[in-house]
Structures are given as C-alpha cells and as structure tokens.
Design a protein around this motif. Structure first.
Motif, PDB file in Angstrom:
ATOM      1  N   VAL A 102      34.629  36.811 -30.600  1.00 38.51           N
ATOM      2  CA  VAL A 102      33.969  37.847 -29.814  1.00 38.51           C
ATOM      3  C   VAL A 102      33.992  37.413 -28.359  1.00 38.51           C
ATOM      4  O   VAL A 102      34.059  36.218 -28.070  1.00 38.51           O
ATOM      5  N   LEU A 103      33.983  38.374 -27.454  1.00 37.87           N
ATOM      6  CA  LEU A 103      34.013  38.052 -26.024  1.00 37.87           C
ATOM      7  C   LEU A 103      32.595  37.949 -25.491  1.00 37.87           C
ATOM      8  O   LEU A 103      31.804  38.858 -25.662  1.00 37.87           O
ATOM      9  N   PHE A 104      32.300  36.840 -24.835  1.00 39.25           N
ATOM     10  CA  PHE A 104      31.020  36.739 -24.132  1.00 39.25           C
ATOM     11  C   PHE A 104      31.321  37.062 -22.679  1.00 39.25           C
ATOM     12  O   PHE A 104      32.025  36.315 -22.003  1.00 39.25           O
ATOM     13  N   GLN A 105      30.839  38.200 -22.207  1.00 41.12           N
ATOM     14  CA  GLN A 105      31.327  38.637 -20.909  1.00 41.12           C
ATOM     15  C   GLN A 105      30.300  38.740 -19.798  1.00 41.12           C
ATOM     16  O   GLN A 105      30.648  38.635 -18.637  1.00 41.12           O
ATOM     17  N   ASN A 106      29.029  38.950 -20.124  1.00 44.85           N
ATOM     18  CA  ASN A 106      28.054  39.109 -19.036  1.00 44.85           C
ATOM     19  C   ASN A 106      27.044  37.982 -19.041  1.00 44.85           C
ATOM     20  O   ASN A 106      26.716  37.435 -20.084  1.00 44.85           O
ATOM     21  N   GLU A 107      26.526  37.671 -17.855  1.00 44.01           N
ATOM     22  CA  GLU A 107      25.530  36.616 -17.752  1.00 44.01           C
ATOM     23  C   GLU A 107      24.148  37.228 -17.526  1.00 44.01           C
ATOM     24  O   GLU A 107      23.978  38.128 -16.708  1.00 44.01           O
ATOM     25  N   LEU A 108      23.178  36.741 -18.288  1.00 39.53           N
ATOM     26  CA  LEU A 108      21.783  37.140 -18.067  1.00 39.53           C
ATOM     27  C   LEU A 108      20.939  35.872 -18.037  1.00 39.53           C
ATOM     28  O   LEU A 108      21.410  34.792 -18.408  1.00 39.53           O
ATOM     29  N   PHE A 109      19.674  36.031 -17.593  1.00 43.32           N
ATOM     30  CA  PHE A 109      18.790  34.886 -17.513  1.00 43.32           C
ATOM     31  C   PHE A 109      17.534  35.128 -18.354  1.00 43.32           C
ATOM     32  O   PHE A 109      17.051  36.249 -18.450  1.00 43.32           O
ATOM     33  N   VAL A 110      17.031  34.040 -18.938  1.00 46.69           N
ATOM     34  CA  VAL A 110      15.821  34.131 -19.757  1.00 46.69           C
ATOM     35  C   VAL A 110      14.617  34.317 -18.839  1.00 46.69           C
ATOM     36  O   VAL A 110      14.442  33.570 -17.871  1.00 46.69           O
ATOM     37  N   THR A 111      13.793  35.328 -19.122  1.00 45.90           N
ATOM     38  CA  THR A 111      12.615  35.580 -18.288  1.00 45.90           C
ATOM     39  C   THR A 111      11.317  35.141 -18.959  1.00 45.90           C
ATOM     40  O   THR A 111      10.279  35.088 -18.322  1.00 45.90           O
ATOM     41  N   ILE A 125      16.760  29.651 -34.685  1.00 47.99           N
ATOM     42  CA  ILE A 125      17.731  28.574 -34.818  1.00 47.99           C
ATOM     43  C   ILE A 125      17.823  27.759 -33.539  1.00 47.99           C
ATOM     44  O   ILE A 125      18.429  26.703 -33.513  1.00 47.99           O
ATOM     45  N   ALA A 126      17.194  28.253 -32.466  1.00 45.95           N
ATOM     46  CA  ALA A 126      17.172  27.502 -31.212  1.00 45.95           C
ATOM     47  C   ALA A 126      16.126  28.130 -30.301  1.00 45.95           C
ATOM     48  O   ALA A 126      15.634  29.229 -30.574  1.00 45.95           O
ATOM     49  N   THR A 127      15.783  27.420 -29.245  1.00 46.86           N
ATOM     50  CA  THR A 127      14.823  27.941 -28.279  1.00 46.86           C
ATOM     51  C   THR A 127      15.412  27.815 -26.884  1.00 46.86           C
ATOM     52  O   THR A 127      16.049  26.814 -26.561  1.00 46.86           O
ATOM     53  N   LEU A 128      15.212  28.841 -26.073  1.00 43.30           N
ATOM     54  CA  LEU A 128      15.662  28.804 -24.679  1.00 43.30           C
ATOM     55  C   LEU A 128      14.427  28.795 -23.784  1.00 43.30           C
ATOM     56  O   LEU A 128      13.365  29.259 -24.189  1.00 43.30           O
ATOM     57  N   VAL A 129      14.571  28.273 -22.594  1.00 46.76           N
ATOM     58  CA  VAL A 129      13.437  28.266 -21.672  1.00 46.76           C
ATOM     59  C   VAL A 129      13.727  29.158 -20.473  1.00 46.76           C
ATOM     60  O   VAL A 129      14.876  29.526 -20.207  1.00 46.76           O
ATOM     61  N   LYS A 130      12.692  29.484 -19.770  1.00 51.15           N
ATOM     62  CA  LYS A 130      12.787  30.395 -18.636  1.00 51.15           C
ATOM     63  C   LYS A 130      13.846  29.923 -17.635  1.00 51.15           C
ATOM     64  O   LYS A 130      13.906  28.737 -17.302  1.00 51.15           O
ATOM     65  N   GLY A 131      14.664  30.868 -17.189  1.00 46.97           N
ATOM     66  CA  GLY A 131      15.667  30.564 -16.180  1.00 46.97           C
ATOM     67  C   GLY A 131      17.014  30.176 -16.746  1.00 46.97           C
ATOM     68  O   GLY A 131      18.014  30.173 -16.040  1.00 46.97           O
ATOM     69  N   GLU A 132      17.049  29.832 -18.034  1.00 53.80           N
ATOM     70  CA  GLU A 132      18.331  29.459 -18.647  1.00 53.80           C
ATOM     71  C   GLU A 132      19.298  30.636 -18.616  1.00 53.80           C
ATOM     72  O   GLU A 132      18.900  31.784 -18.811  1.00 53.80           O
ATOM     73  N   SER A 133      20.543  30.332 -18.365  1.00 52.01           N
ATOM     74  CA  SER A 133      21.568  31.362 -18.307  1.00 52.01           C
ATOM     75  C   SER A 133      22.171  31.561 -19.694  1.00 52.01           C
ATOM     76  O   SER A 133      22.385  30.598 -20.430  1.00 52.01           O
TER      77      SER A 133
END
Ligand SMILES: [Zn+2]
Length: 474
Positions: free
Chosen positions: A198-207, A224-232
């Motif tokens: 699959v194509l990963f095409q756009n970048e967003l940030f965790v708010t 299955i994982a955790t992201l923190v604020k600001g991570e792309s």
C-alpha cells in the motif's frame, strides 16, 4: 502460495493477535466449521475480533451461505462504525424491526448502497460478486467509474479479490459469506491482501498526548503501539473514521480525530488577560440518588458508581479555569426537572449526565446520548459534537463495545437549554462492565475520559485548552 499464506499467518499471529489473549475482553471467537487451516480463517477471525461478523447460535460460521443485501449492509456498516441503531427507513420493505434497518439507512445516507426506486430496497435479495465489488468500492472510496467491471478491477488491482479460474471476475455468481468476509477483511487491512502493499502518501501529526495504534478500525481491536503528541505519521487509507498509518516500525489504525496536518491546531480565540473558559459553567449530573438507586447489578447501585465518577470529573475540572457545578454531590434524590432547572438557571455552557446501563447479562458497551430536535439547530449540532467527543474517549478508556452516539428524548438532555449529553458508561448487569463500574481505578479512567472528551469538545470549538490535557495522569 501455501508458503506465503503460512508466513502471513505467522506475521498476523505475532503482529496482530498475540495481545488479544490477555487483556482484551473482545478476544476473537472461534467457529466450529472454520479450522485454522480454512482458507478464510485469517480474514474471518479478523472480522470476528471487531464484531463485524458473528456466527450462528450453535457456534458455526456457515461459510457457504449466501449473503443478503441486509446482511451485507450490516457487515459494511459495522466495519465503518455506521449508526446501526434499528430505526424507520425510507424503504417500504425495511421496517424498524429489521435487524439491519439502521445500517441500511446509514449506508444509503452515505451513498454506499441504494434502493431500487419507489421506496424498495429488497433486503432479502441475495448479493452477487459484482454487486459486492460495487459496495466495497463505494464503502472504501475506490474510484471505479460507476461500472461493475470498474469495481471488479478496483478490487483485483488491490489484491482484495482474484478472478475466477476462467479468468473472469464472475460478477453474476452468488456471493458466499466466506467470499464476502475475505474481501471485506482485505479491504480493511491491506496486510491480508494478495501480495500486500500500500502507498503511504500523506503526512499527519499526532495531536493527542497519547494515541493508541490498533490492529483494526475500532476500539474492539487491540492496541499494538502508542504514539505521542507531535509524532509524524504517514497515512495510507481511511476506514470510516479510522486511518491506516505508519510511523517508523509502528503500523496500524488510529482514530482520525487525533491526527492533523499541524501539531497544534491554531486557536482562533485571541489570548486575553482572563481565560475565556472562566465564564463557562459545566454542569455534571450524576444520575439517580437517594431513594432512586438506578439500575442494580452484582450488588452495585448505579447511583453510587455514577456519583463517584462525577466527583472525580469535578476534581479534574476544579484544576481548570472552568466553573464546575454538580446537580448532586451526595446520595440525595433530585427530580429530573430540578436538574434541568439547575442547569438552565446557571446558564450553563454544557451539561453532562452520567449513568450506567441495564439489560440482559450479555449486553455490554458504552453509549452516549444527545437530543436531536426536529429542527436542526446549534444546540443539536453542539450536543452531538460533545456526545461524540465523550463517547470516543470513554470507548478508548474502557475498551468496551462502542455502541455509538444516539438520539433520545431523556428529560435532562431534552429540556436543558445548552448542549447536553447523557453518557451510559457500561452495563451494570454485565459481569465485565460491572467490574469496571465497581472499581475506583476504572471510575477514575472514566472520569479522565469524560474530562478529556470535554476538552476535545472545547478544542474543536477553537478554545486553547492544550495545557489542560496534562492535568490527567499528573
Ligand atoms: Zn440511569
């Protein structure tokens, strides 16, 4: 081919399903007629984990059965978390008693399904492979040019479906539950596809301060994982309100409410000396009290669980500029109209009523109500926004079944004059839900969730509440 399949199973077991064994209460069901070697095992179990499919009462999946239009609507509706509440539809042949009436109307509203004109839907008509390809293409937003062959190509080019042995797509063949499950699961999770890519095409940030990455597009799937604020994150595709993302080695679904094109959504409210939040009164309404114990289950009274939760929400809000008021802060009986009058007299900004549900012992999950007036008005819109924000946080916190945001005419949300919601944390009559309602630690998590939902609501309306998120877990 066999080897690929085996490898895929191993990857899936390790990557997606291992965490289910322990904490997740929605552990995948098993079906008597689907062994681990069955060619649809991975896909069927994936859907079962998200309660998108279920089996017969005697525990069989019945893979060779045909799929009716009503059943297809329900499966797609559950996959996209559409409003499945049974209700009146625009179709003469789909009454509110039809188990799929809610999903059918929601799917028609979203133009995923359509009727046959003159108010006819044909809920019991059997779906063929061509119709299925069109439904899936519409549900997942594939460009297919409106034709059966276009839809078939959209699925085949993505590795969701393969042609028949004679080279054709077999558009006229009746669809089985097995095939529909395989196609739907592959549309949801590309790792189940033939030659997955699959194509990963756009970048967003965790708010959000902390964001769960899940193995599927609902809170029923495990973290299955955790992201923190600001991570792309790099995004691939959407399934309902969830987005498939990748961030380093982390990959899976996140709720779209918590990622954005910028880390800090700019606040349209100009900074001022005094916080604009200080003029806002939030009324928290713990249900029942005194002689009215509310629902009862396993020795626990609803009035007790919701009061303690409300007090915990108050303790959080007291650390903010908001003005917080409770309709009751002890075990006393208060009439419903008096709760309404209390909030209206204070000219409250929002009203949040806290309850617990009751039904048969198998009923489980969290739901939040708002009152939808016949005419759309600001209060209806805002109430729904507030309900959605609180519901999302509660589901995240307790990980119970997401029963959704619903309309109802309860007095406290109907007669209050401000945006108003009523949250049903869980079922006091269900053993698992009850255990959470009974536990002070879990009540704290529910209180945190309600508090965070309130912040999300104000944030969505442009208020700068960023710093207030840190009050939780301090
Ligand atoms: Zn209640």
């Amino acid at each position: 081919m066999k080897k690929t399949k085996l490898l895929l199973s191993i990857v899936l077991m390790l990557g997606l399903w291992l965490p289910l064994g322990s904490a997740n209460v929605h552990a995948a069901t098993t079906f008597k007629d689907i062994s681990v070697n069955h060619r649809g095992y991975n896909e069927i179990m994936y859907l079962a984990t998200g309660s998108i499919v279920s089996g017969s009462l005697d525990g069989r999946f019945l893979p060779s059965n045909v799929v009716t239009r009503a059943q297809a609507a329900a499966m797609i509706g559950r996959a996209l978390e559409l409003n499945g509440e049974q209700r009146k539809t625009e179709f003469k042949d789909v009454g509110s008693g039809n188990f799929a009436s809610g999903y059918i109307q929601s799917a028609v509203d979203k133009k995923i399904l359509s009727g046959y004109g003159a108010g006819i839907f044909r809920p019991d008509a059997v779906v063929n492979r061509g119709e299925m390809a069109v439904m899936i293409s519409k549900a997942f937003g594939y460009e297919f040019g409106g034709s059966l062959s276009g839809a078939a190509n959209a699925l085949m080019s993505r590795g969701i479906a393969q042609g028949m042995s004679n080279g054709s797509f077999g558009a006229d063949y009746q669809l089985t539950r097995l095939d529909f499950s395989i196609f739907l699961a592959r549309a949801i999770n590309y790792k189940l596809r033939v030659n997955p890519s699959v194509l990963f095409q756009n970048e967003l940030f965790v708010t959000a301060n902390s964001l769960n990455v899940r193995s599927g597009p609902s809170a029923q799937y495990s973290n299955i994982a955790t992201l923190v604020k600001g991570e792309s994150v790099q995004t691939a595709y959407k399934v309902g309100n969830w987005i498939y993302i990748k961030s380093g080695s982390k990959e899976g679904f996140v709720h779209s409410s918590y990622v954005s094109t910028s880390v800090n959504t700019p606040s349209p409210t100009p900074p001022s000396q005094e916080s604009p939040l200080a003029s806002k009164t939030i009324v928290i309404d713990p249900g029942h009290g005194g002689k009215d114990s509310g629902a009862v289950g396993f020795g626990l009274y609803e009035k007790t669980a919701v009061l303690d939760t409300a007090l915990k929400v108050r303790d959080l809000l007291k650390q903010t500029p908001f003005d917080v008021q409770l309709t009751r802060d002890k075990d006393v009986f208060i009439e419903l109209p008096d709760r309404v009058a209390f909030a209206n007299k204070l000219n409250a900004d929002i009203f949040v009523s806290i309850h617990a549900n009751a039904a048969t012992s198998s009923a489980t999950g969290t739901e939040t109500y708002y009152y939808s007036a016949a005419a759309t008005n600001t209060r209806t819109t805002e109430s729904k926004k507030l309900a959605s924000a609180i519901q999302a946080r509660l589901v995240e916190a307790w990980n119970l079944r997401d029963r959704g945001v619903k309309n109802a005419g309860y007095i406290v949300i109907k007669q209050t004059e401000m945006p108003a919601v009523l949250a049903e944390l869980g079922f006091i009559t269900n053993a698992d839900d009850n255990a959470k309602l009974k536990s002070p630690a879990w009540r704290q998590k529910a209180a945190d969730a309600i508090y965070l939902g309130i912040l999300d609501y104000y944030k969505g309306n442009g208020y700068d509440v960023t710093k207030l998120y840190n009050i939780v877990n301090k």
